[in-house]
Motif scaffolding. Structure first.
Motif, PDB file in Angstrom:
ATOM      1  N   GLN A   1       1.460  48.480  44.566  1.00 65.97           N
ATOM      2  CA  GLN A   1       1.948  48.778  43.220  1.00 65.97           C
ATOM      3  C   GLN A   1       1.926  47.558  42.297  1.00 65.97           C
ATOM      4  OE1 GLN A   1       5.669  50.829  44.659  1.00 65.97           O
ATOM      5  NE2 GLN A   1       5.183  52.148  42.939  1.00 65.97           N
TER       6      GLN A   1
ATOM      7  N   THR B   1      -0.256  47.305  38.912  1.00 67.00           N
ATOM      8  CA  THR B   1       0.477  47.122  37.666  1.00 67.00           C
ATOM      9  C   THR B   1      -0.051  45.912  36.900  1.00 67.00           C
ATOM     10  OG1 THR B   1       2.465  48.125  38.613  1.00 67.00           O
ATOM     11  CG2 THR B   1       2.756  46.753  36.660  1.00 67.00           C
TER      12      THR B   1
ATOM     13  N   TYR C   1       0.183  52.343  26.411  1.00 69.30           N
ATOM     14  CA  TYR C   1       0.100  53.251  27.557  1.00 69.30           C
ATOM     15  C   TYR C   1      -0.478  54.607  27.131  1.00 69.30           C
ATOM     16  CZ  TYR C   1       2.884  50.342  30.777  1.00 69.30           C
ATOM     17  OH  TYR C   1       3.335  49.349  31.611  1.00 69.30           O
TER      18      TYR C   1
ATOM     19  N   ARG D   1       8.864  53.666  29.572  1.00 68.27           N
ATOM     20  CA  ARG D   1      10.032  53.611  30.455  1.00 68.27           C
ATOM     21  C   ARG D   1      10.744  54.959  30.355  1.00 68.27           C
ATOM     22  NH1 ARG D   1       9.757  49.285  27.267  1.00 68.27           N
ATOM     23  NH2 ARG D   1       9.325  47.239  28.189  1.00 68.27           N
TER      24      ARG D   1
ATOM     25  N   ASN E   1       6.951  54.730  34.693  1.00 67.17           N
ATOM     26  CA  ASN E   1       7.297  53.753  35.728  1.00 67.17           C
ATOM     27  C   ASN E   1       8.650  54.052  36.361  1.00 67.17           C
ATOM     28  OD1 ASN E   1       4.948  52.214  35.371  1.00 67.17           O
ATOM     29  ND2 ASN E   1       5.844  51.117  33.651  1.00 67.17           N
TER      30      ASN E   1
ATOM     31  N   PRO F   1       2.884  56.853  38.345  1.00 68.31           N
ATOM     32  CA  PRO F   1       2.678  55.633  37.568  1.00 68.31           C
ATOM     33  C   PRO F   1       1.439  55.774  36.676  1.00 68.31           C
ATOM     34  CG  PRO F   1       2.971  55.140  39.905  1.00 68.31           C
ATOM     35  CD  PRO F   1       2.771  56.618  39.801  1.00 68.31           C
TER      36      PRO F   1
END
Length: 413
Positions: free
Chosen positions: A176, A180, A324, A368, A392, A409
């Motif tokens: 991860q 990330t 994102y 988030r 996340n 994710p």
């Protein structure tokens, strides 16, 4: 020549032995020249760029003599930067009709191709078009961390099957932290090949600034004859700051002191030259859903960040959510999907809606936290079989009102 693989090759290989002209379009520095050089090594033939003044003059004014030089040197003729010739469409048709199947043409052109330089009306039934954009995240992984590509591919296949067939997703996390970090680099600096290859962040930033400057000076000023460059720059900066937001033409005109037609014309150029993408709204026949407004996104987030001069890490940014969201949209498009966004007059909103054989799949992107009320509102109104939340905050699959929701994710896509 060192060559990094591109997914477009899967399509190209199927068309190389056919007679049709292959036209590869895409933004400046997306790798078109490198691709032609690789094809020459792979299939043989001759490479010519119309940036060479002598080659340009001959192609533009004496196309048959231009091609005669290369007959007998292999079937394939690769012509780079064809947008420089205003006669490209007419000349390519003449070459195709006169020399087929002896000569197979593979052509590249920038965003001005088929807009200021018309080719489509001449090549109906004679050409196949493909696009070479900056690297997708899958290509980015393949270039930067090849040993992680298999894991990533399995995730991506799982997401694709969940979207298209409703099959389960293996959500077991792996590496991860590394994924990330890779995603953050991709979001900050984008997928243009030269930038991806560069290790030093300061050099990445300078290359991106040079790319945006070159785009303005060569594609916009030279090909589209835009004289009020400062206004064009202002619009580009404005759009960068509202990435992921609805375009309000009246606000743009008022704040930038531009008339509606100028704004509309500049937006058309930005679309044609592969800088931005406009997302259309989703609606059925419900009166309370917005039907006309579009959202603006960038083809490459690195170039977008360069325009506003912001290369801060995601943890220090106020626009991380927009980055994102832009990323997920680009990846959905890379899957061959055509997302829409959903928003009602009451303010309920879902980032993306995908239509798979008449079945609507909501997609929410959160920097988030979890999904918002608009996502649940869409589920209540449309009762979709499945949906996705990129976040996340959690990993797993659960049900909301009998709708199967995958929480994954961002890098899972």
């Amino acid at each position: 020549m060192e060559y990094y693989p591109r997914k477009i090759e899967e399509k190209l290989d199927k068309w190389m032995e056919r007679d049709e002209i292959i036209i590869v379009k895409g933004p400046r520095q997306s790798g078109k020249t490198t691709l032609l050089m690789h094809l020459r090594e792979k299939f043989g033939g001759e490479y010519v760029t119309l940036e060479d003044e002598d080659a340009f003059e001959t192609f533009d004014k004496a196309p048959l003599k231009f091609v005669e030089r290369y007959t007998g040197k292999g079937r394939f003729l690769y012509i780079d930067e064809a947008q420089y010739s205003a006669n490209a469409g007419k000349n390519l048709k003449l070459i195709y009709d006169r020399f087929r199947p002896k000569i197979k043409l593979v052509i590249t052109g920038s965003g001005s191709f088929d807009t200021k330089v018309q080719v489509g009306k001449y090549l109906v039934g004679r050409a196949v078009y493909m696009e070479l954009l900056p690297l997708s995240f899958e290509e980015f992984i393949l270039w930067k961390a090849k040993d992680l590509h298999k894991i990533y591919s399995e995730w991506r296949n799982g997401i694709t099957k969940f979207i298209t067939q409703g099959k389960g997703i293996d959500t077991e996390p792996a590496f991860q932290k590394e994924f990330t970090q890779l995603l953050e680099e991709y979001l900050i600096y984008g997928g243009f090949p030269a930038i991806v290859k560069e290790r030093e962040t300061s050099v990445k930033q300078e290359l991106l600034k040079n790319l945006s400057r070159t785009y303005l000076e060569r594609d916009v000023f030279f090909f589209f004859n835009i004289r009020e460059m400062e206004k064009f720059r202002l619009l580009l900066s404005y759009l960068s700051l509202i990435t992921g937001s609805i375009l309000e033409f009246s606000s743009i005109s008022s704040e930038l002191h531009m008339d509606f037609r100028t704004v509309e014309g500049y937006l058309s150029i930005l679309l044609q030259t592969y800088l931005i993408y406009l997302l259309y709204p989703f609606y059925t026949n419900k009166l309370n859903e917005l039907k006309k407004s579009k959202k603006v996104y960038f083809i490459d987030t690195g170039l977008r960040n360069s325009i506003i001069g912001n290369f801060l890490p995601l943890s220090s940014r106020t626009d991380a959510g927009a980055l994102y969201e832009n990323f997920v949209l680009r990846e959905l498009m890379d899957m061959g999907l055509e997302p829409r966004y959903w928003r009602t007059t009451h303010g309920s909103e879902v980032d993306f809606i995908i239509n798979i054989n008449g079945k609507y799949i909501p997609v929410e992107v959160k920097a988030r936290g979890k999904e918002e009320s608009g996502f649940r509102s869409f589920i209540r109104n449309y009762r979709p079989e499945r949906g996705i939340v990129f976040t996340n905050a959690e990993i797993g699959v659960k049900e909301i009102n009998e709708t199967k929701i995958a929480y994954v994710p961002h890098y899972f896509i």
